[in-house]
Design a protein around this motif. Structure first.
Motif, PDB file in Angstrom:
ATOM      1  N   SER A   1       2.212  11.146  -2.347  1.00 40.84           N
ATOM      2  CA  SER A   1       1.359   9.984  -2.104  1.00 40.84           C
ATOM      3  C   SER A   1       0.048  10.165  -2.849  1.00 40.84           C
ATOM      4  O   SER A   1      -0.537  11.247  -2.828  1.00 40.84           O
ATOM      5  N   ASP A   2      -0.408   9.108  -3.506  1.00 42.98           N
ATOM      6  CA  ASP A   2      -1.681   9.145  -4.227  1.00 42.98           C
ATOM      7  C   ASP A   2      -2.302   7.745  -4.174  1.00 42.98           C
ATOM      8  O   ASP A   2      -2.183   6.972  -5.120  1.00 42.98           O
ATOM      9  N   PRO A   3      -2.959   7.394  -3.044  1.00 49.49           N
ATOM     10  CA  PRO A   3      -3.557   6.052  -2.932  1.00 49.49           C
ATOM     11  C   PRO A   3      -4.627   5.829  -3.994  1.00 49.49           C
ATOM     12  O   PRO A   3      -5.480   6.695  -4.216  1.00 49.49           O
ATOM     13  N   ASP A   4      -4.572   4.671  -4.629  1.00 42.81           N
ATOM     14  CA  ASP A   4      -5.544   4.293  -5.649  1.00 42.81           C
ATOM     15  C   ASP A   4      -6.496   3.268  -5.024  1.00 42.81           C
ATOM     16  O   ASP A   4      -6.069   2.181  -4.629  1.00 42.81           O
ATOM     17  N   THR A   5      -7.785   3.604  -4.950  1.00 45.37           N
ATOM     18  CA  THR A   5      -8.759   2.732  -4.287  1.00 45.37           C
ATOM     19  C   THR A   5      -8.802   1.351  -4.933  1.00 45.37           C
ATOM     20  O   THR A   5      -8.801   0.327  -4.237  1.00 45.37           O
ATOM     21  N   VAL A   6      -8.847   1.312  -6.253  1.00 45.93           N
ATOM     22  CA  VAL A   6      -8.918   0.025  -6.964  1.00 45.93           C
ATOM     23  C   VAL A   6      -7.667  -0.806  -6.673  1.00 45.93           C
ATOM     24  O   VAL A   6      -7.748  -2.021  -6.421  1.00 45.93           O
ATOM     25  N   GLU A   7      -6.529  -0.155  -6.666  1.00 45.69           N
ATOM     26  CA  GLU A   7      -5.269  -0.862  -6.412  1.00 45.69           C
ATOM     27  C   GLU A   7      -5.225  -1.409  -4.990  1.00 45.69           C
ATOM     28  O   GLU A   7      -4.790  -2.550  -4.765  1.00 45.69           O
ATOM     29  N   ILE A   8      -5.668  -0.617  -4.038  1.00 43.12           N
ATOM     30  CA  ILE A   8      -5.648  -1.057  -2.637  1.00 43.12           C
ATOM     31  C   ILE A   8      -6.616  -2.217  -2.422  1.00 43.12           C
ATOM     32  O   ILE A   8      -6.303  -3.189  -1.720  1.00 43.12           O
ATOM     33  N   VAL A   9      -7.797  -2.136  -3.026  1.00 42.55           N
ATOM     34  CA  VAL A   9      -8.755  -3.243  -2.925  1.00 42.55           C
ATOM     35  C   VAL A   9      -8.168  -4.506  -3.554  1.00 42.55           C
ATOM     36  O   VAL A   9      -8.325  -5.620  -3.016  1.00 42.55           O
TER      37      VAL A   9
ATOM     38  N   VAL B   1       0.839  -1.207   0.000  1.00 41.60           N
ATOM     39  CA  VAL B   1       0.000   0.000   0.000  1.00 41.60           C
ATOM     40  C   VAL B   1       0.872   1.255   0.000  1.00 41.60           C
ATOM     41  O   VAL B   1       0.648   2.197  -0.778  1.00 41.60           O
ATOM     42  N   ILE B   2       1.891   1.270   0.860  1.00 39.01           N
ATOM     43  CA  ILE B   2       2.757   2.453   0.977  1.00 39.01           C
ATOM     44  C   ILE B   2       3.529   2.693  -0.313  1.00 39.01           C
ATOM     45  O   ILE B   2       3.509   3.792  -0.879  1.00 39.01           O
ATOM     46  N   VAL B   3       4.208   1.654  -0.799  1.00 38.07           N
ATOM     47  CA  VAL B   3       5.075   1.833  -1.965  1.00 38.07           C
ATOM     48  C   VAL B   3       4.269   2.168  -3.210  1.00 38.07           C
ATOM     49  O   VAL B   3       4.633   3.072  -3.973  1.00 38.07           O
ATOM     50  N   MET B   4       3.156   1.467  -3.443  1.00 39.67           N
ATOM     51  CA  MET B   4       2.370   1.735  -4.644  1.00 39.67           C
ATOM     52  C   MET B   4       1.733   3.124  -4.579  1.00 39.67           C
ATOM     53  O   MET B   4       1.653   3.825  -5.594  1.00 39.67           O
ATOM     54  N   SER B   5       1.289   3.546  -3.403  1.00 40.97           N
ATOM     55  CA  SER B   5       0.710   4.885  -3.265  1.00 40.97           C
ATOM     56  C   SER B   5       1.762   5.961  -3.500  1.00 40.97           C
ATOM     57  O   SER B   5       1.493   6.984  -4.144  1.00 40.97           O
ATOM     58  N   VAL B   6       2.967   5.738  -2.968  1.00 45.82           N
ATOM     59  CA  VAL B   6       4.042   6.704  -3.179  1.00 45.82           C
ATOM     60  C   VAL B   6       4.429   6.767  -4.657  1.00 45.82           C
ATOM     61  O   VAL B   6       4.638   7.859  -5.208  1.00 45.82           O
ATOM     62  N   MET B   7       4.508   5.631  -5.316  1.00 43.62           N
ATOM     63  CA  MET B   7       4.870   5.633  -6.731  1.00 43.62           C
ATOM     64  C   MET B   7       3.777   6.285  -7.576  1.00 43.62           C
ATOM     65  O   MET B   7       4.073   7.015  -8.537  1.00 43.62           O
ATOM     66  N   ASN B   8       2.515   6.035  -7.240  1.00 42.84           N
ATOM     67  CA  ASN B   8       1.424   6.724  -7.936  1.00 42.84           C
ATOM     68  C   ASN B   8       1.512   8.232  -7.720  1.00 42.84           C
ATOM     69  O   ASN B   8       1.324   9.016  -8.656  1.00 42.84           O
ATOM     70  N   GLY B   9       1.786   8.624  -6.476  1.00 42.83           N
ATOM     71  CA  GLY B   9       1.917  10.044  -6.177  1.00 42.83           C
ATOM     72  C   GLY B   9       3.106  10.669  -6.878  1.00 42.83           C
ATOM     73  O   GLY B   9       3.036  11.803  -7.359  1.00 42.83           O
ATOM     74  N   PHE B  10       4.201   9.918  -6.959  1.00 41.05           N
ATOM     75  CA  PHE B  10       5.402  10.412  -7.629  1.00 41.05           C
ATOM     76  C   PHE B  10       5.111  10.695  -9.099  1.00 41.05           C
ATOM     77  O   PHE B  10       5.454  11.750  -9.633  1.00 41.05           O
ATOM     78  N   ARG B  11       4.420   9.760  -9.756  1.00 40.61           N
ATOM     79  CA  ARG B  11       4.103   9.952 -11.171  1.00 40.61           C
ATOM     80  C   ARG B  11       3.121  11.107 -11.359  1.00 40.61           C
ATOM     81  O   ARG B  11       3.282  11.938 -12.261  1.00 40.61           O
TER      82      ARG B  11
END
Length: 416
Positions: free
Chosen positions: A375-383, A43-53
């Motif tokens: 940081s940009d958490p993606d709801t679909v990705e987290i689910v 959750v942390i790494v994917m949200s950070v990478m989404n936010g980075f992009r």
């Protein structure tokens, strides 16, 4: 998974082993913690990478637009007509003339390479990336012929300047004399300092009215490029196709993907690789659940045999052990989601704390473009992460559950 009353009671007792089964409880706890850490890491790494992009896209495109029409030899004499044609193109929302030129700036013996950008005064004040990130000073004094400029925060730190300081910009494009081309040195006053958030821009940008840039570079009424913004950056090829065909002889047209292709492609590859590698943590946690259930089945073999003689069905035993393993996984997933969101909420404080403890700057903007951890958490990705972890946990319960269900009470109780 519907359980009868006795099945719920037994599953609850197996989730909380007795005093003589402390080792089984320890392994189950380790399994829960492993699932928690795996889910939290993803959750942390994917949200950070989404936010980075997302941050890179917003900031880079916010300054450079979705596409640029750049004249050959960096000259567009007929830029007004080209800009008007671009504005009339379906899908184009704006066409902004620009001048960009790498130059040199000095102040009190300090010197830095800079990227001089000339923009119309109205465009300087209307660009959100500039207007909303003024840290010191004001954009109001920046007018044509005023000699006032806007510079990046990192450049201001490197040169040691503040609002009101006078920097000297050195241009090799000076008047021609019998002894060669004279280097031009023109003083400018710093009216505002901005922090865009992209290190390379904050370190280099000097923004001035386009008329001042034309005078500095001796380009007359010409500009270097026209910045294009569109209604849909993902549909840039279709929108820009008419302009490419129309101006092929006068200019080269590049879109945001071509200008930043290596950066965004690297981010996409890193995202896939990171997700794959971190998923292994969840797989390891699942194997821990598998091993703890196998030990539980072995420790409870006699109890299982007695349950069978009392009328417990194979299906009932399957449900009991599947519930035990899946519950461990579900608790780990829930705790992992909470841990992940807490970390994301306090990510800057965590990074700062680690840096103070280790004496190492964890988030170095010179290496990572952005000045803050995004940081940009993606709801679909987290689910998807949560469901994947639950699925793996459920699959890990199948072997020990079938092993328990197939226990032969006659063989186990033969000598009792």
């Amino acid at each position: 998974m519907l359980l009868s009353r006795y099945e719920r009671m037994i599953a609850r007792r197996y989730l909380l082993p007795g005093r003589g089964e402390a080792f089984i409880a320890l392994v189950a706890s380790i399994s829960l913690v492993a699932v928690m850490l795996g889910v939290a890491a993803l959750v942390i790494v994917m949200s950070v990478m989404n936010g980075f992009r997302a941050e890179l896209f917003d900031k880079i495109v916010g300054l450079n637009g979705h596409a640029i029409i750049q004249g050959y030899n960096n000259q567009l004499p007929d830029w007004r007509r080209i800009a008007e044609e671009a504005r009339r193109t379906p899908g184009v929302t704006s066409a902004t003339p620009l001048i960009e030129q790498p130059l040199f700036a000095t102040y009190n013996g300090r010197s830095e390479f800079i990227l001089t950008r000339g923009m119309r005064v109205g465009d300087i004040r209307a660009t959100p990336t500039i207007r909303d990130n003024v840290k010191q000073g004001s954009l109001a004094p920046v007018t044509a012929g005023s000699g006032n400029v806007v510079i990046g925060s990192r450049l201001a730190m490197s040169l040691g300047v503040t609002v009101g300081s006078e920097i000297t910009i050195i241009s090799p494009q000076g008047p021609t004399t019998p002894f060669g081309t004279m280097i031009r040195q023109v003083p400018y006053r710093v009216a505002a300092i901005v922090e865009v958030g992209v290190y390379d821009y904050d370190k280099a940008f000097v923004i001035m009215p386009i008329e001042d840039a034309q005078q500095l570079l001796l380009t007359g009424d010409s500009v270097g490029m026209i910045e294009i913004e569109t209604t849909d950056p993902d549909d840039i090829d279709r929108i820009m196709k008419p302009l490419r065909e129309k101006f092929v002889a006068q200019a080269q047209i590049s879109d945001w993907r071509q200008l930043n292709s290596e950066l965004f492609q690297a981010l996409s590859v890193d995202r896939i690789v990171t997700f794959t590698v971190l998923s292994i943590i969840i797989l390891i946690a699942v194997f821990n659940i598998l091993s703890s259930l196998i030990m539980l089945v072995r420790a409870k073999t006699r109890d299982i045999a007695i349950l069978r003689t009392m009328g417990a069905t194979r299906g009932g035993l399957l449900r009991i052990f599947m519930t035990v393993g899946t519950t461990i996984g579900a608790l780990g997933v829930g705790a992992g989601l909470v841990l992940g969101f807490v970390f994301l909420a306090f990510r800057q404080q965590v990074i700062g704390g680690i840096g103070r403890l280790t004496g190492i700057e964890i988030w170095d903007p010179t290496m990572r473009y952005l000045t803050e951890l995004p940081s940009d958490p993606d709801t679909v990705e987290i689910v998807t992460i949560a469901l994947t972890a639950l699925l793996f946990s459920f699959l890990a319960t199948l072997y020990p559950a079938f092993k328990a269900a197939n226990t032969d009470p006659v063989q186990v109780l033969r000598y009792d």
